[in-house]
Design an enzyme around this catalytic site. Structure first.
Site, PDB file in Angstrom:
ATOM      1  N   GLU A  89      42.367  44.581  26.692  1.00 30.98           N
ATOM      2  CA  GLU A  89      42.667  44.612  28.311  1.00 30.98           C
ATOM      3  C   GLU A  89      44.109  45.625  27.953  1.00 30.98           C
ATOM      4  O   GLU A  89      44.473  46.273  27.219  1.00 30.98           O
ATOM      5  CB  GLU A  89      43.074  43.573  28.175  1.00 30.98           C
ATOM      6  N   HIS A 118      44.064  41.488  33.302  1.00 32.40           N
ATOM      7  CA  HIS A 118      45.462  41.107  34.252  1.00 32.40           C
ATOM      8  C   HIS A 118      44.504  40.421  35.560  1.00 32.40           C
ATOM      9  O   HIS A 118      44.335  42.021  36.547  1.00 32.40           O
ATOM     10  CB  HIS A 118      46.187  42.645  34.191  1.00 32.40           C
ATOM     11  N   SER A 172      49.597  39.952  27.876  1.00 37.66           N
ATOM     12  CA  SER A 172      50.494  41.375  28.846  1.00 37.66           C
ATOM     13  C   SER A 172      51.335  41.239  28.053  1.00 37.66           C
ATOM     14  O   SER A 172      51.455  41.588  26.422  1.00 37.66           O
ATOM     15  CB  SER A 172      51.301  41.480  29.772  1.00 37.66           C
TER      16      SER A 172
END
Length: 301
Positions: free
Chosen positions: A204, A274, A111
């Protein structure tokens, strides 16, 4: 020059947990500490844990100082970012990696930690895009946690995913690079930007509007990040948002629209991102991506 890999962890090694972005309390991290200790590791909780400055794990200087101390401490063999959120880009330019270059160690997270993954690769070092301590014991995440352990301890891995209707068949070899799409866009034009030519890019993201995913893909394409890829791996795009007037395409369809301009193999539906299934990928590690009628396979070479 290929990216260098830190030495694999061994039982008895010392690892640190820090917050380069959002805050995490010792109570929230207790389960992760127990997991790491069960792997035979000794755990240090950095000064940026268990404190809060607004959303952050302390003010910028606290987070920078903590990360720097763990980088420079030769006894620390891996640094795990407690969680993502936002904040790593605020401190990355104030971190000195010169001593780290002498004795590289594993840095792991995903992330917002895409910033560290990319910055380290830009400097010629491998790192791990993988599940973070705050999520170690999430339901359904057992395979993700095991993949992180295997990556840290230097054990072989091979990932296989089912066929996807948007896949493009073929075989690619190259170093893995990528992570969170919005961070990859944010890093473009900075000292943390990485080259993608000849590499396998994985993507992602979470909570992004569909039009914003398209806008970011336009940006990657216009800046040449897609043109010379060896291959593309599309992971989870969790909880996509839409406007009152629907955008009309899914995240995978949006990404494939730009991939269709080129000829590299594409694997959709890869378990990275995630969601509980978030398999560890070693950024900078040479890999082989094979996409055929049965699905896709990714292995290190």
């Amino acid at each position: 020059m290929p990216a260098t890999a830190p030495a694999p962890l061994r039982p008895g090694d010392q690892v640190a947990i820090v917050c380069t972005a959002r805050s995490a309390s010792h109570e929230e991290l207790a389960a992760a500490v127990a997991v790491l200790e069960s792997w035979g590791l000794r755990v240090v909780l950095g000064e940026s844990t268990n404190i809060r400055y607004h959303q952050f794990g302390g003010e910028d200087e606290v987070r920078r100082r903590d990360f720097q101390q763990q980088l420079d401490n030769p006894e620390i063999r891996a640094i795990l970012s407690a969680r993502g959120g936002y904040g790593t880009t605020r401190i990355i330019d104030q971190i000195d990696f010169s001593r780290f270059a002498d004795t590289p160690k594993w840095v792991a997270g995903f992330s917002d930690i895409t910033t560290l993954n990319c910055h380290l690769l830009r400097l010629g070092h491998q790192s791990i895009h993988g599940v973070m301590p705050l999520l170690f014991t999430q339901p359904g995440g057992e395979a993700s946690l095991e993949s992180l352990r295997r990556a840290l301890f230097g054990e072989a891995v091979r990932y296989e995913v089912p066929a996807h209707p948007l896949n493009r068949l073929g075989t690619a070899t190259g170093e893995l690079v990528g992570g969170n799409l919005s961070l990859l866009q944010t890093l473009t034009g900075t000292a943390s930007e990485v080259a993608t030519a000849g590499r396998i890019l994985f993507l992602e993201d979470i909570d992004e509007y569909l039009y914003a995913i398209d806008r970011m893909m336009v940006h990657l394409d216009r800046t040449g990040k897609l043109r010379d890829l060896a291959g593309l791996v599309v992971g989870h795009f969790t909880n996509p948002q839409d406007n009152t007037v629907p955008y009309g395409q899914t995240p995978n369809e949006i990404i494939q629209h730009y991939a269709d301009k080129y000829r590299f193999p594409v694997a959709h539906g890869f378990p990275v991102g995630h969601e509980p299934q978030n398999m560890a990928l070693i950024c900078g590690r040479p890999a082989r991506l094979t996409v055929d009628e049965t699905g896709a396979q990714l292995e290190y070479i």
